[in-house]
Design a protein around this motif. Sequence first.
Motif, PDB file in Angstrom:
ATOM      1  N   VAL A 202      37.488  33.977  44.740  1.00  0.00           N
ATOM      2  CA  VAL A 202      37.194  33.002  43.690  1.00  0.00           C
ATOM      3  C   VAL A 202      36.045  32.128  44.170  1.00  0.00           C
ATOM      4  N   GLY A 203      34.942  32.174  43.434  1.00  0.00           N
ATOM      5  CA  GLY A 203      33.768  31.381  43.784  1.00  0.00           C
ATOM      6  C   GLY A 203      32.874  32.120  44.757  1.00  0.00           C
ATOM      7  N   GLY A 204      31.874  31.424  45.232  1.00  0.00           N
ATOM      8  CA  GLY A 204      30.936  32.024  46.174  1.00  0.00           C
ATOM      9  C   GLY A 204      29.766  32.657  45.446  1.00  0.00           C
TER      10      GLY A 204
ATOM     11  N   ASP B 299      39.751  31.322  48.120  1.00  0.00           N
ATOM     12  CA  ASP B 299      38.839  30.406  47.461  1.00  0.00           C
ATOM     13  C   ASP B 299      37.658  30.165  48.389  1.00  0.00           C
ATOM     14  N   CYS B 300      36.485  30.532  47.937  1.00  0.00           N
ATOM     15  CA  CYS B 300      35.294  30.393  48.776  1.00  0.00           C
ATOM     16  C   CYS B 300      34.885  28.937  48.880  1.00  0.00           C
ATOM     17  N   GLY B 301      34.613  28.551  50.095  1.00  0.00           N
ATOM     18  CA  GLY B 301      34.120  27.200  50.369  1.00  0.00           C
ATOM     19  C   GLY B 301      32.859  27.310  51.195  1.00  0.00           C
TER      20      GLY B 301
ATOM     21  N   ARG C  19      40.953  28.557  51.457  1.00  0.00           N
ATOM     22  CA  ARG C  19      42.377  28.911  51.578  1.00  0.00           C
ATOM     23  C   ARG C  19      42.593  30.343  51.131  1.00  0.00           C
ATOM     24  N   LEU C  20      43.636  30.941  51.665  1.00  0.00           N
ATOM     25  CA  LEU C  20      44.021  32.304  51.309  1.00  0.00           C
ATOM     26  C   LEU C  20      45.440  32.268  50.760  1.00  0.00           C
ATOM     27  N   TRP C  21      45.653  32.996  49.668  1.00  0.00           N
ATOM     28  CA  TRP C  21      46.981  33.110  49.083  1.00  0.00           C
ATOM     29  C   TRP C  21      47.344  34.581  48.988  1.00  0.00           C
TER      30      TRP C  21
END
Length: 182
Positions: free
Chosen positions: A108-110, A77-79, A134-136
């Motif tokens: 996801v995102g970015g 998830d890109c932050g 986070r990485l999953w």
Amino acid sequence: MSQARSIHFSRLKLLALLALFALPLLAAWSMVTFRIGIPEQRTAHGELAPDLPTLAAWPLEEVPAATLAGDWVLAFDCGERCEVLADQWWRLHRALGREAPRVSRLRVGGEADALPGETLATWEEMPAWHAPDRLWVLDPRGLPVLAYGPEVSPRDVLDDVNRLLRMNPEVVPREGRPLAGR
């Protein structure tokens, strides 16, 4: 007298043979019972079996299922640190060597363009479990296996992914069996 000595010697050989087979069992039992020589910690560096839905249930706009079908998925998830982490996970993917084709990356995102071999997606709505950076790690059926925080070392993730791929040989998909939860 020599016959008694022969019988005594035969009995000693039998007892020695029984001890030879019984001692490893006794040693194993004592190791388990008294926790001697058994590691207390897990070998995975991330959070095992995080409480997340399958990939198919993620509120994503559109993810090409054919891209992720049958692969292990590194989803992140890109932050704030999106570009740095995207490059970091791309390098990790390359470090997998001959196992790299078994793993797909989902960002996801970015706002940045996709790196080679990366699939982009966006959230339709932010889920309650949303966590930036986070990485999953998801298995080929789309089930979450490991979760990592933003401070994780790429070396730890690489060790875990290599261990997962080694312990789970490649599965050839069969007709009619859904992969990656789609």
